[in-house]
Design a protein around this motif. Structure first.
Motif, mmCIF file in Angstrom:
data_model
loop_
_atom_site.group_PDB
_atom_site.id
_atom_site.type_symbol
_atom_site.label_atom_id
_atom_site.label_comp_id
_atom_site.label_asym_id
_atom_site.label_seq_id
_atom_site.Cartn_x
_atom_site.Cartn_y
_atom_site.Cartn_z
ATOM 1 N N ALA A 171 72.132 22.437 -17.490
ATOM 2 C CA ALA A 171 73.162 23.159 -17.824
ATOM 3 C C ALA A 171 72.864 24.664 -17.144
ATOM 4 O O ALA A 171 73.811 25.506 -16.628
ATOM 5 C CB ALA A 171 73.405 23.618 -19.259
ATOM 6 N N LEU A 172 71.798 25.016 -17.070
ATOM 7 C CA LEU A 172 71.297 26.229 -16.774
ATOM 8 C C LEU A 172 71.397 26.314 -14.939
ATOM 9 O O LEU A 172 71.762 27.404 -14.641
ATOM 10 C CB LEU A 172 69.716 26.545 -16.965
ATOM 11 N N THR A 173 71.158 25.376 -14.408
ATOM 12 C CA THR A 173 71.123 25.336 -12.993
ATOM 13 C C THR A 173 72.559 25.310 -12.315
ATOM 14 O O THR A 173 72.634 25.664 -11.205
ATOM 15 C CB THR A 173 70.101 24.405 -12.617
ATOM 16 N N SER A 174 73.385 24.833 -13.143
ATOM 17 C CA SER A 174 74.735 24.330 -12.306
ATOM 18 C C SER A 174 75.835 25.665 -13.045
ATOM 19 O O SER A 174 76.817 25.165 -12.387
ATOM 20 C CB SER A 174 75.247 23.006 -13.016
ATOM 21 N N THR A 175 75.387 26.257 -13.902
ATOM 22 C CA THR A 175 76.478 27.280 -14.305
ATOM 23 C C THR A 175 76.865 28.332 -13.459
ATOM 24 O O THR A 175 76.017 28.642 -12.506
ATOM 25 C CB THR A 175 75.991 27.800 -16.001
ATOM 26 N N SER A 176 78.261 28.711 -13.705
ATOM 27 C CA SER A 176 78.497 29.771 -12.632
ATOM 28 C C SER A 176 78.569 31.264 -13.681
ATOM 29 O O SER A 176 78.810 32.273 -13.050
ATOM 30 C CB SER A 176 80.120 29.519 -12.202
ATOM 31 N N VAL A 177 77.987 31.018 -15.084
ATOM 32 C CA VAL A 177 77.811 32.110 -15.801
ATOM 33 C C VAL A 177 77.078 33.192 -15.292
ATOM 34 O O VAL A 177 76.086 32.703 -14.659
ATOM 35 C CB VAL A 177 77.844 31.820 -17.091
ATOM 36 N N VAL A 210 66.473 38.454 -11.902
ATOM 37 C CA VAL A 210 65.005 38.339 -12.672
ATOM 38 C C VAL A 210 64.559 39.640 -12.732
ATOM 39 O O VAL A 210 64.621 40.665 -11.727
ATOM 40 C CB VAL A 210 64.214 37.442 -12.088
ATOM 41 N N SER A 211 64.034 40.138 -13.939
ATOM 42 C CA SER A 211 63.275 41.262 -14.150
ATOM 43 C C SER A 211 62.009 41.068 -14.620
ATOM 44 O O SER A 211 62.019 40.333 -15.822
ATOM 45 C CB SER A 211 64.077 42.423 -15.168
ATOM 46 N N VAL A 212 61.067 41.333 -14.066
ATOM 47 C CA VAL A 212 59.614 40.982 -14.394
ATOM 48 C C VAL A 212 59.071 42.410 -14.894
ATOM 49 O O VAL A 212 58.851 43.545 -14.027
ATOM 50 C CB VAL A 212 58.429 40.475 -13.559
ATOM 51 N N LEU A 213 58.676 42.710 -16.259
ATOM 52 C CA LEU A 213 58.350 43.904 -16.629
ATOM 53 C C LEU A 213 56.901 43.927 -16.347
ATOM 54 O O LEU A 213 56.244 43.292 -15.742
ATOM 55 C CB LEU A 213 58.536 43.895 -18.336
ATOM 56 N N ASP A 214 56.329 45.269 -16.685
ATOM 57 C CA ASP A 214 54.955 45.785 -16.536
ATOM 58 C C ASP A 214 54.065 44.492 -16.850
ATOM 59 O O ASP A 214 54.108 43.915 -17.740
ATOM 60 C CB ASP A 214 54.777 46.927 -17.484
ATOM 61 N N GLN A 223 62.500 28.925 -8.354
ATOM 62 C CA GLN A 223 62.738 27.464 -7.539
ATOM 63 C C GLN A 223 64.112 26.929 -8.175
ATOM 64 O O GLN A 223 64.833 26.429 -7.362
ATOM 65 C CB GLN A 223 61.647 26.825 -7.778
ATOM 66 N N LEU A 224 64.307 26.725 -9.412
ATOM 67 C CA LEU A 224 65.324 26.096 -9.951
ATOM 68 C C LEU A 224 66.677 26.782 -10.237
ATOM 69 O O LEU A 224 67.750 26.156 -10.246
ATOM 70 C CB LEU A 224 65.079 25.337 -11.308
ATOM 71 N N VAL A 225 66.602 28.186 -10.689
ATOM 72 C CA VAL A 225 67.872 28.859 -11.032
ATOM 73 C C VAL A 225 67.847 30.156 -10.115
ATOM 74 O O VAL A 225 67.650 31.262 -10.171
ATOM 75 C CB VAL A 225 67.424 29.529 -12.627
#
Length: 326
Positions: free
Chosen positions: A259-265, A296-300, A289-291
């Protein structure tokens, strides 16, 4: 000799009985304010706590907050007011078995039931046909993915996603590393019955503190609020039942990851990289790799498993940047 042991037993047994039935702690002023600012609605005969900032039914900017394990909607209290300034309506809830909602036992807790609960709440609020921005954390990430599956895969869902932002959830079983206590509570029923009653505030504080960064530890008062919300309605006694969500993640991995990898949301991940439950770099590498459509936000580097509590300003900046991007 037997008489001596009998006297010891007569003294210890009442003390043990008292210890095993310690009343829950009193709510702090801040936690009382959170509770008094919310309401309850009935879901399948159970009382479910929620907070709704208000606004018209047709508000075009709605954000729904889904909390993690083992805490509650109070996880969002540091970002609640700023979110109210940016959205016309902010809604949060305590899942069944959490916070100020009912905590039935025995009960077969499941991600599927929690997703149905969310749908029921949105229907109760007149938002079931409204486009919703979903912001989730940890356990709430998996509930969000079930809602996404229902909405896009089998067309049975009642949540219309405007966007989805996840944060530090074990959405990939292959990278998820549950804590030892979680595994013991989930897999050893007799041991769980003892541990759930013998766990004290100090043990809880030590265990939960392990998933916060060394420089972002909650204060004693904040830990106490988490403990109080957990103990409310004897929530410590249902932890073992709720924890079967870890098994459900394995059993239904393809359903939720697909569901996560195929959504257009529009998608976003806010990630605290010091998280021992979803460790860096394995988790974020797998996510990228999958999504591939997701921001993506990687914090401190010192932010861990609870980014909205450890770095509320950084968390908000990342989220609002994502929202403004579309």
């Amino acid at each position: 000799m037997r008489e001596w042991w009998l006297h010891v037993a007569l003294v210890c047994l009442p003390l043990l009985a008292v210890f095993l039935h310690i009343p829950p702690p009193q709510l702090s002023p801040s936690l009382s304010k959170w509770l008094s600012g919310g309401e309850h609605f009935l879901f399948r005969g159970r009382r479910i706590f929620y907070k709704d900032s208000g606004g018209s039914v047709g508000s075009s900017e709605v954000v729904l907050l889904l909390h993690g394990f083992p805490t509650s909607s109070y996880d969002w209290h540091k970002v609640w007011e700023p979110l109210r300034l940016h959205f016309q309506r902010v809604v949060a809830l305590d899942f069944l078995g959490f916070g100020f909602s009912d905590k039935p036992r025995p009960h077969r807790y499941s991600i599927f039931e929690q997703a149905s609960l969310v749908e029921a709440l949105l229907n109760h609020l007149g938002l079931s046909r409204q486009r919703i921005n979903v912001l989730s954390h940890d356990y709430g990430d998996t509930v969000a993915l079930e809602l996404l599956f229902r909405s896009e895969q089998n067309r049975s869902g009642h949540v219309i996603f405007n966007s989805l932002c996840l944060s530090n959830g074990g959405i990939f079983p292959e990278t998820h590393q549950p804590r030892l206590l979680q595994t013991l509570l989930k897999d050893w029923r007799l041991l769980a019955a003892v541990l759930s009653r013998l766990t004290t505030y100090r043990l809880f504080q030590r265990g939960l503190g392990e998933v916060f960064g060394p420089y972002t530890q909650p204060s004693d008062g904040e830990f106490w609020d988490m403990w109080t919300a957990l103990r409310y309605n004897d929530g410590n006694l249902v932890l073992d039942s709720v924890l079967h969500f870890i098994d459900q993640r394995h059993q239904h991995r393809d359903r939720w990851v697909d569901a996560l990898t195929s959504t257009s949301v529009p998608l976003h991940m806010i990630y605290g990289p010091l998280d021992p439950v979803n460790p860096h770099p394995h988790f974020i590498r797998r996510y990228l790799q999958l999504v591939q459509r997701s921001r993506v936000s990687v914090l401190d580097e010192h932010i861990s498993h609870y980014p909205q509590l450890e770095d509320p300003s950084g968390f908000l900046d990342a989220y609002l940047s994502f929202i403004h991007s579309f």
